[in-house]
Write a protein that holds these residues in place. Sequence first.
Motif, PDB file in Angstrom:
ATOM      1  N   ASP A  99       0.855  -1.174   0.000  1.00 52.73           N
ATOM      2  CA  ASP A  99       0.000   0.000   0.000  1.00 52.73           C
ATOM      3  C   ASP A  99       0.898   1.233   0.000  1.00 52.73           C
ATOM      4  O   ASP A  99       1.619   1.490   0.974  1.00 52.73           O
ATOM      5  CB  ASP A  99      -0.915  -0.011   1.223  1.00 52.73           C
ATOM      6  N   ARG A 100       0.892   1.961  -1.104  1.00 51.39           N
ATOM      7  CA  ARG A 100       1.830   3.081  -1.241  1.00 51.39           C
ATOM      8  C   ARG A 100       1.575   4.166  -0.202  1.00 51.39           C
ATOM      9  O   ARG A 100       2.509   4.798   0.294  1.00 51.39           O
ATOM     10  CB  ARG A 100       1.754   3.656  -2.659  1.00 51.39           C
ATOM     11  N   PHE A 101       0.295   4.397   0.143  1.00 50.13           N
ATOM     12  CA  PHE A 101      -0.021   5.393   1.158  1.00 50.13           C
ATOM     13  C   PHE A 101       0.573   4.988   2.504  1.00 50.13           C
ATOM     14  O   PHE A 101       1.228   5.797   3.177  1.00 50.13           O
ATOM     15  CB  PHE A 101      -1.538   5.561   1.285  1.00 50.13           C
ATOM     16  N   ASP A 102       0.364   3.730   2.908  1.00 55.37           N
ATOM     17  CA  ASP A 102       0.920   3.257   4.175  1.00 55.37           C
ATOM     18  C   ASP A 102       2.438   3.331   4.167  1.00 55.37           C
ATOM     19  O   ASP A 102       3.064   3.682   5.181  1.00 55.37           O
ATOM     20  CB  ASP A 102       0.474   1.816   4.441  1.00 55.37           C
ATOM     21  N   ALA A 103       3.041   2.997   3.032  1.00 55.42           N
ATOM     22  CA  ALA A 103       4.499   3.022   2.936  1.00 55.42           C
ATOM     23  C   ALA A 103       5.040   4.441   3.065  1.00 55.42           C
ATOM     24  O   ALA A 103       6.029   4.687   3.773  1.00 55.42           O
ATOM     25  CB  ALA A 103       4.950   2.397   1.618  1.00 55.42           C
ATOM     26  N   ARG A 142       8.534  15.890  -0.514  1.00 54.87           N
ATOM     27  CA  ARG A 142       7.440  15.648  -1.445  1.00 54.87           C
ATOM     28  C   ARG A 142       6.339  14.801  -0.805  1.00 54.87           C
ATOM     29  O   ARG A 142       5.151  15.025  -1.039  1.00 54.87           O
ATOM     30  CB  ARG A 142       7.968  14.945  -2.701  1.00 54.87           C
ATOM     31  N   VAL A 143       6.768  13.833   0.020  1.00 64.39           N
ATOM     32  CA  VAL A 143       5.801  12.937   0.651  1.00 64.39           C
ATOM     33  C   VAL A 143       4.880  13.682   1.605  1.00 64.39           C
ATOM     34  O   VAL A 143       3.661  13.478   1.587  1.00 64.39           O
ATOM     35  CB  VAL A 143       6.535  11.788   1.387  1.00 64.39           C
ATOM     36  N   THR A 195       8.396  -4.606  12.555  1.00 66.43           N
ATOM     37  CA  THR A 195       8.633  -5.400  11.348  1.00 66.43           C
ATOM     38  C   THR A 195       7.822  -4.866  10.173  1.00 66.43           C
ATOM     39  O   THR A 195       8.328  -4.740   9.046  1.00 66.43           O
ATOM     40  CB  THR A 195       8.271  -6.880  11.603  1.00 66.43           C
ATOM     41  N   THR A 196       6.569  -4.527  10.427  1.00 71.57           N
ATOM     42  CA  THR A 196       5.716  -4.002   9.362  1.00 71.57           C
ATOM     43  C   THR A 196       6.255  -2.683   8.821  1.00 71.57           C
ATOM     44  O   THR A 196       6.309  -2.468   7.600  1.00 71.57           O
ATOM     45  CB  THR A 196       4.279  -3.810   9.874  1.00 71.57           C
ATOM     46  N   VAL A 197       6.645  -1.792   9.722  1.00 69.65           N
ATOM     47  CA  VAL A 197       7.183  -0.500   9.295  1.00 69.65           C
ATOM     48  C   VAL A 197       8.464  -0.697   8.484  1.00 69.65           C
ATOM     49  O   VAL A 197       8.655  -0.073   7.430  1.00 69.65           O
ATOM     50  CB  VAL A 197       7.437   0.407  10.511  1.00 69.65           C
ATOM     51  N   THR A 198       9.336  -1.573   8.957  1.00 72.97           N
ATOM     52  CA  THR A 198      10.580  -1.848   8.242  1.00 72.97           C
ATOM     53  C   THR A 198      10.298  -2.385   6.842  1.00 72.97           C
ATOM     54  O   THR A 198      10.910  -1.947   5.858  1.00 72.97           O
ATOM     55  CB  THR A 198      11.429  -2.861   9.028  1.00 72.97           C
ATOM     56  N   GLN A 199       9.369  -3.318   6.734  1.00 70.35           N
ATOM     57  CA  GLN A 199       9.041  -3.902   5.443  1.00 70.35           C
ATOM     58  C   GLN A 199       8.440  -2.863   4.496  1.00 70.35           C
ATOM     59  O   GLN A 199       8.749  -2.855   3.295  1.00 70.35           O
ATOM     60  CB  GLN A 199       8.079  -5.071   5.631  1.00 70.35           C
ATOM     61  N   LEU A 200       7.592  -1.990   5.016  1.00 69.78           N
ATOM     62  CA  LEU A 200       6.992  -0.951   4.181  1.00 69.78           C
ATOM     63  C   LEU A 200       8.058  -0.026   3.606  1.00 69.78           C
ATOM     64  O   LEU A 200       8.019   0.320   2.411  1.00 69.78           O
ATOM     65  CB  LEU A 200       5.971  -0.152   4.987  1.00 69.78           C
TER      66      LEU A 200
END
Length: 314
Positions: free
Chosen positions: A2-6, A68-69, A31-36
């Motif tokens: 999910d690009r928004f979550d990333a 930009r993000v 782990t989830t944050v790292t993977q994103l």
Amino acid sequence: MDRFDAMQAFARVVEAGSFTKAAETLHMSKTTVTQLVQQLEARLRVKLLNRTTRKVNVTADGAIYYERVIKLLADMDDAETSLSGASLLPKGRLRVDVPSPLASLILIPALPEFHRRYPDIQIDMGVSDRIVDIIDENVDCVVRGGELLDQSLIARRVGDLELGVFAAPGYLAREGMPMHPGELEDSHHRVVGFLWARTGKPVPYAMRNQSESLHIKGQYILAVDDGNAYLSAGLAGLGVLWLPKYMSRAHEVRGELVALFEDWQLQPMPLYVAYPPNRHISQKLRVFIDWIAEVMAQNGAGPNIANPRSESVN
């Protein structure tokens, strides 16, 4: 991915300087944050962050991408609130931190009206007099009295708190009525010390009348770092207090506090709402700040400046 979550995860890691802190504030696992973030780097084919065992630093490319993000995330928030009349009813969660007496005596009693206007705004309110790291703790704004010294923040002045000097009748019966502020220095009189978060020390109070100008610090047997505890110590007769009038009013009416030195003037304490300069001022945050300014004005504590709309901290 999910690009928004990333993108949101990447922005929080940059702001917090840590995957662990970012995960805590996003209510995700580390782990989830790292993977994103890793998936985002793979998609962009560029390294956004330099990772070490102790800290995370943004790369040059990452810094450009971050700017930009945060703009893109802000635009997405605005787009959502512009649809189907949503601009009239902002929604979402606000994380704020407020001094404890202001929260309990003014803001929380007024919140039913705020939630009547904006039923879809959820407020997570930290109630404290401590220094809050807005970035690390992912707080949208803080409300603070006194001059703000962090020049990295943007602040709006929402009020000026009128101050007075007070003591409990029991204290005055025991120690006598001081007739001049100077008696609070080097005498049997005692004050209650307030430990300001930015210094960890009590500070002198400026007082003046038609002929004199003094800075009174006084001697204390107790110093505290919380506004409610400070008031409780004064009510218990532990010393003389310098209080905003909104904190003393009910206790004066009930005879629990006596005003001192009423022919002397004290400079009002400015009240600010502060937020990070890179944090988008969402509609929900904007209406919350406007509401605080409105509530302070209703309580006779509006800012005594020509244009209170927006100020840099200095």
